[in-house]
Design a protein around this motif. Structure first.
Motif, PDB file in Angstrom:
ATOM      1  N   UNK A  88      52.884  -1.363-100.013  1.00  0.00           N
ATOM      2  CA  UNK A  88      54.289  -0.001 -99.302  1.00  0.00           C
ATOM      3  C   UNK A  88      54.247   0.358-100.659  1.00  0.00           C
ATOM      4  N   UNK A  89      54.546  -0.681-101.847  1.00  0.00           N
ATOM      5  CA  UNK A  89      55.163  -0.640-103.561  1.00  0.00           C
ATOM      6  C   UNK A  89      55.045   1.570-103.505  1.00  0.00           C
ATOM      7  N   UNK A  90      53.934   1.622-103.357  1.00  0.00           N
ATOM      8  CA  UNK A  90      53.672   3.374-103.723  1.00  0.00           C
ATOM      9  C   UNK A  90      53.249   3.949-103.071  1.00  0.00           C
ATOM     10  N   UNK A  91      53.505   5.326-103.499  1.00  0.00           N
ATOM     11  CA  UNK A  91      53.011   6.255-101.899  1.00  0.00           C
ATOM     12  C   UNK A  91      51.632   6.256-103.577  1.00  0.00           C
ATOM     13  N   UNK A  92      50.561   7.493-102.772  1.00  0.00           N
ATOM     14  CA  UNK A  92      49.008   7.622-102.983  1.00  0.00           C
ATOM     15  C   UNK A  92      49.538   8.714-104.199  1.00  0.00           C
TER      16      UNK A  92
ATOM     17  N   UNK B 172      58.190   3.628-118.055  1.00  0.00           N
ATOM     18  CA  UNK B 172      59.773   3.172-118.734  1.00  0.00           C
ATOM     19  C   UNK B 172      60.402   4.611-118.359  1.00  0.00           C
ATOM     20  N   UNK B 173      59.377   5.008-119.494  1.00  0.00           N
ATOM     21  CA  UNK B 173      60.241   6.863-119.951  1.00  0.00           C
ATOM     22  C   UNK B 173      60.269   7.761-118.616  1.00  0.00           C
ATOM     23  N   UNK B 174      58.622   7.805-117.983  1.00  0.00           N
ATOM     24  CA  UNK B 174      58.222   9.085-117.063  1.00  0.00           C
ATOM     25  C   UNK B 174      59.709   8.368-115.666  1.00  0.00           C
ATOM     26  N   UNK B 175      59.672   6.595-115.465  1.00  0.00           N
ATOM     27  CA  UNK B 175      59.913   6.158-114.887  1.00  0.00           C
ATOM     28  C   UNK B 175      61.490   7.269-114.436  1.00  0.00           C
ATOM     29  N   UNK B 176      62.544   6.317-115.466  1.00  0.00           N
ATOM     30  CA  UNK B 176      63.332   7.386-115.762  1.00  0.00           C
ATOM     31  C   UNK B 176      63.966   8.574-115.537  1.00  0.00           C
ATOM     32  N   UNK B 177      63.386   9.550-115.221  1.00  0.00           N
ATOM     33  CA  UNK B 177      62.677  10.531-115.831  1.00  0.00           C
ATOM     34  C   UNK B 177      62.727  11.454-114.558  1.00  0.00           C
ATOM     35  N   UNK B 178      61.465  10.996-113.987  1.00  0.00           N
ATOM     36  CA  UNK B 178      61.154  10.939-112.506  1.00  0.00           C
ATOM     37  C   UNK B 178      62.201  10.700-111.491  1.00  0.00           C
ATOM     38  N   UNK B 179      62.512   9.185-111.429  1.00  0.00           N
ATOM     39  CA  UNK B 179      63.883   8.758-110.610  1.00  0.00           C
ATOM     40  C   UNK B 179      62.304   8.890-108.537  1.00  0.00           C
ATOM     41  N   UNK B 180      61.356   8.993-108.359  1.00  0.00           N
ATOM     42  CA  UNK B 180      61.391   9.081-107.233  1.00  0.00           C
ATOM     43  C   UNK B 180      61.807   7.670-106.996  1.00  0.00           C
ATOM     44  N   UNK B 181      62.301   7.676-105.985  1.00  0.00           N
ATOM     45  CA  UNK B 181      62.105   6.249-105.068  1.00  0.00           C
ATOM     46  C   UNK B 181      60.924   5.535-105.042  1.00  0.00           C
ATOM     47  N   UNK B 182      61.149   3.929-104.776  1.00  0.00           N
ATOM     48  CA  UNK B 182      59.494   4.070-103.519  1.00  0.00           C
ATOM     49  C   UNK B 182      59.571   3.833-102.656  1.00  0.00           C
ATOM     50  N   UNK B 183      58.857   4.293-101.703  1.00  0.00           N
ATOM     51  CA  UNK B 183      59.173   4.640-100.271  1.00  0.00           C
ATOM     52  C   UNK B 183      59.497   3.505 -99.448  1.00  0.00           C
ATOM     53  N   UNK B 184      60.260   3.838 -98.029  1.00  0.00           N
ATOM     54  CA  UNK B 184      60.887   2.854 -97.381  1.00  0.00           C
ATOM     55  C   UNK B 184      60.490   2.084 -97.006  1.00  0.00           C
ATOM     56  N   UNK B 185      59.497   1.760 -96.348  1.00  0.00           N
ATOM     57  CA  UNK B 185      59.069   1.068 -96.281  1.00  0.00           C
ATOM     58  C   UNK B 185      58.505  -0.796 -96.952  1.00  0.00           C
TER      59      UNK B 185
END
Ligand SMILES: CC(C)=CCC/C(C)=C/COP(=O)(O)O
Length: 294
Positions: free
Chosen positions: A253-257, A180-193
């Motif tokens: 499609x939830x994530x990038x590699x 949760x901490x890293x997701x909140x810091x980096x804030x990379x969006x999930x893939x558009x698809x």
């Protein structure tokens, strides 16, 4: 009529000499608040919005082209020495090897992730495998793992079993916190698809880096392999489950590699933390006493 602004020597100041302030889009402007931005690194912003690549336009370049300085022209402005290019802009024109490598890696990541996202929707090439992928998703979700550890703790009648399950619970909570901490810091969006139809997701789960399922898969499988006595085929199955779960995140499609690769690495390292801080009735008596009173 307003008189032109003058410098300390009384010479009129040149409005376009390039040595002045910092406007959005100019090389000297440090927009973006310094936050690491995957999209900005790739230069894929909305049309009309100046991205990093726009900084390299000749007209904006802090490095003068031959003959382009106003020195050739007469007048007081031509005598002002050209302002040295700001450090930041010089770095932009000479991107380091690391920056180029990172941009290339992210471009490959997006391309590959899109190619592998074959179960991203019902109409996708492997759309019929989507229910199976979603079943895998539940198998690596935090809720069943937390409930399983709590249930095991409640049923356990040996100190050794309780110790292992207490540490599993600690590992799962540490994982949720770090992700949760890293997701909140980096804030990379999930893939558009990606279709956001995930089973029980909290707000920070709209971000994709790192994959929480991948961290849990690596952490839990390392934990199981270390603390459960299993026959070889079952050990292989545990490793396969973790790998397939990671792959399914990209296929859905939830994530990038890179989200999954980093998730595996993080989960693997999290286990080392848990092992280092291993809770026992001696170093954390309060936890074991409290649990016994339940
Ligand atoms: C709220 C709890 C207890 C768990 C959330 C689990 C979850 C939805 C994780 C997201 O995983 P990905 O980052 O792999 O999509």
């Amino acid at each position: 009529m307003p008189s032109p602004r003058r410098n300390l020597e009384g010479r009129p100041l040149c409005a376009s000499a390039g040595g002045g302030g910092s406007s959005p889009g100019s090389p000297a402007h440090g927009g973006g608040g310094g936050r690491f931005e995957f999209q900005a690194l790739l230069g894929s912003r909305a049309p009309g919005v100046d991205g990093p690549s726009a900084r390299l336009r000749a007209s904006d370049s802090p490095v003068p082209r031959r003959g382009s300085f106003p020195l050739a022209g007469a007048g007081p402005c031509s005598q002002a020495p050209p302002a040295p290019p700001p450090e930041e802009a010089r770095l932009d024109l000479n991107p380091s090897f690391a920056a180029i490598a990172l941009r290339s890696l992210l471009a490959i990541d997006l391309w590959l992730s899109k190619k592998l996202g074959v179960c991203a929707g019902e109409g996708s090439p492997w759309g019929s495998a989507r229910p199976l992928m979603k079943l895998l998703e539940v198998s690596g979700h935090g809720i069943p793992w937390l409930l399983g550890a709590l249930y095991g703790l409640a049923r356990s009648d040996s100190w050794a079993g309780r110790e292992v399950l207490m540490n599993l619970l600690f590992a799962l909570l540490l994982d949720l916190l770090l992700v949760a901490l890293i997701k909140g810091l980096v804030r990379r969006r999930r893939p558009a698809h990606n279709q956001m139809d995930m089973f029980f997701a909290v707000s920070v789960d709209r971000y994709s880096f790192p994959s929480g399922h991948a961290t849990r898969a690596a952490l839990a499988s390392r934990f199981i392999l270390k603390h459960l006595v299993l026959a070889i085929p079952l050990r292989v199955l545990v490793v396969l489950w973790a790998l397939v779960l990671g792959l399914s995140r990209v296929m859905l499609g939830r994530h990038n590699v890179t989200d999954v690769a980093f998730g595996f690495l993080l989960g693997y390292m999290q286990y080392s933390i848990v092992d280092y801080c291993w809770l026992t009735p001696h170093n954390a008596p309060i936890l074991f006493v409290l649990w016994n009173q339940q």
